[in-house]
Design an enzyme around this catalytic site. Sequence first.
Site, PDB file in Angstrom:
ATOM      1  N   HIS A  36       0.786  -1.038   0.222  1.00 51.90           N
ATOM      2  CA  HIS A  36      -0.157   0.204  -0.144  1.00 51.90           C
ATOM      3  C   HIS A  36       0.903   1.222   0.022  1.00 51.90           C
ATOM      4  CE1 HIS A  36       0.661  -0.862   4.304  1.00 51.90           C
ATOM      5  NE2 HIS A  36       0.277   0.309   4.564  1.00 51.90           N
ATOM      6  N   HIS A  81       1.223   3.870   1.398  1.00 56.26           N
ATOM      7  CA  HIS A  81       1.713   4.932   2.696  1.00 56.26           C
ATOM      8  C   HIS A  81       3.272   5.171   2.692  1.00 56.26           C
ATOM      9  CE1 HIS A  81      -2.331   4.414   5.149  1.00 56.26           C
ATOM     10  NE2 HIS A  81      -2.451   5.530   4.445  1.00 56.26           N
ATOM     11  N   ASP A 118       5.658   4.610   4.715  1.00 57.23           N
ATOM     12  CA  ASP A 118       6.374   3.666   5.283  1.00 57.23           C
ATOM     13  C   ASP A 118       6.306   2.227   4.519  1.00 57.23           C
ATOM     14  OD1 ASP A 118       3.513   3.344   6.226  1.00 57.23           O
ATOM     15  OD2 ASP A 118       4.133   2.224   8.029  1.00 57.23           O
ATOM     16  N   HIS A 119       5.800   2.376   3.303  1.00 63.18           N
ATOM     17  CA  HIS A 119       5.636   1.155   2.596  1.00 63.18           C
ATOM     18  C   HIS A 119       6.308   1.589   0.921  1.00 63.18           C
ATOM     19  CE1 HIS A 119       4.134  -0.755   6.015  1.00 63.18           C
ATOM     20  NE2 HIS A 119       3.210  -0.174   6.073  1.00 63.18           N
ATOM     21  N   HIS A 159      -7.748   0.070   4.598  1.00 66.76           N
ATOM     22  CA  HIS A 159      -6.533   0.932   5.198  1.00 66.76           C
ATOM     23  C   HIS A 159      -6.095   2.147   4.048  1.00 66.76           C
ATOM     24  CE1 HIS A 159      -3.306   1.591   7.794  1.00 66.76           C
ATOM     25  NE2 HIS A 159      -2.287   1.426   6.743  1.00 66.76           N
ATOM     26  N   TYR A 191     -10.392   7.341  11.323  1.00 64.86           N
ATOM     27  CA  TYR A 191     -11.086   6.797  10.221  1.00 64.86           C
ATOM     28  C   TYR A 191     -12.791   6.740  10.370  1.00 64.86           C
ATOM     29  CZ  TYR A 191      -7.068   4.866   7.301  1.00 64.86           C
ATOM     30  OH  TYR A 191      -6.265   4.817   6.274  1.00 64.86           O
ATOM     31  N   HIS A 226       4.042  -5.128   8.128  1.00 62.68           N
ATOM     32  CA  HIS A 226       4.722  -4.971   9.637  1.00 62.68           C
ATOM     33  C   HIS A 226       5.375  -6.136  10.270  1.00 62.68           C
ATOM     34  CE1 HIS A 226       4.356  -0.600   9.283  1.00 62.68           C
ATOM     35  NE2 HIS A 226       3.110  -0.774   9.088  1.00 62.68           N
TER      36      HIS A 226
END
Length: 286
Positions: free
Chosen positions: A97, A99, A101-102, A173, A205, A239
Site C-alpha cells: 500500500h 503510505h 512507510d511502504h 486501510h 477513520y 509490518h
Amino acid sequence: MIRKSFGILGAAVLWAAAFACPAAAQQEPGNGPMKPFAIADGVWWVGASDVASYLIQTNKGLILVDGGYESTAPRILDNIRRLGFDPTQVKLILNSHAHLDHAGGIAALKAATGAKVLASAEDGKLMARGGKGDFYLGDKYGYPPVKPDGTVRDGQKVKLGNVTLTARLTPGHTRGCTTWTFPVTVAGQARQALIMCSNTILPGYKLAGAESYPGIAADFEKSYRIWRAAPCDVFLASHAGFFRAADKAAKGPEAFVDPEGCKAFFDKGYGIFRAELARQQAAAGR
C-alpha cells in the site's frame, strides 16, 4: 506514545498511534536496522526492524515487495547484497500500500535496480503523487513520487520466471491496499504464503455517517472476507509485529508456517472492525 505489546494486534495499535502522533511519525517508527532472514526457500525478509520488505528469488531474477521509508531503501539494498545478490537482479517491485512507510523508498529502489514497479490503480495514483492527497492523511506524510510502470487488478497473476504471485485487492486501510499470495516451499513442503497489506483502522477513520471515503466500511467488510478465505499457511504482512516475525526468525523458517495464527489474527481483527463499526453507527444514530 505507548510502546508495549497488546497481543496479536499490537502492531496495529502501535502504528495507528504513530500516524496519530506527528512527532512519532517523523521519527520513522519501526525503521531500525535488521539483518535479512529466511522465511521459505528463496524468500527473505530484507526490510527494517518492523517495516517490511520481502525478496523473492525466481529463475529470471528477483522480486521485491515493498520499499519502506525513503531512508529504508539503502538498508534494503544492503540486505540484498548481504544475501549475495546484485540489486540489479531485482526485476519487479510490488507494493502492498501507498503510505510513506511502504512506498517511500520505491523511487530510490527503482532507480538503483532498474526494476519495473507494479501497484493497484488507486494506490498507484497515490504513489505518483508522492503520498499527497491521501483520503485521511492528506499531504502530511509525503515521499518521493514514483509512477508505477503497470497496474494490477484484483485476482491478477504477476509472473516472473518460475514464481507467480496473485494480487488480491483488500481496500480499507488505503483505497488500493493489495494483499499478495503465492506458493512457497518450507522444509520440503509446498505451502501458500500471504503478505497482508494492512487491516489497521487508523484513529479518525470514519466508517459510518460521513465516511472517510464512500464505501470504506463495505471495503473493509469485503477485505475481511478475502483475508479469511485466502490460503494462508505462511502468514506475512507489511509490518513484522503483525506476525511476530522476530520470534519466528529466531526459530527458523518452519516457524513461519502458522495457519492457526493467520486465522486467529483475522478472526480477532474482524471482531474489532465490527465493534468499531457498530460504535460509529450508534454514534451516527443509525
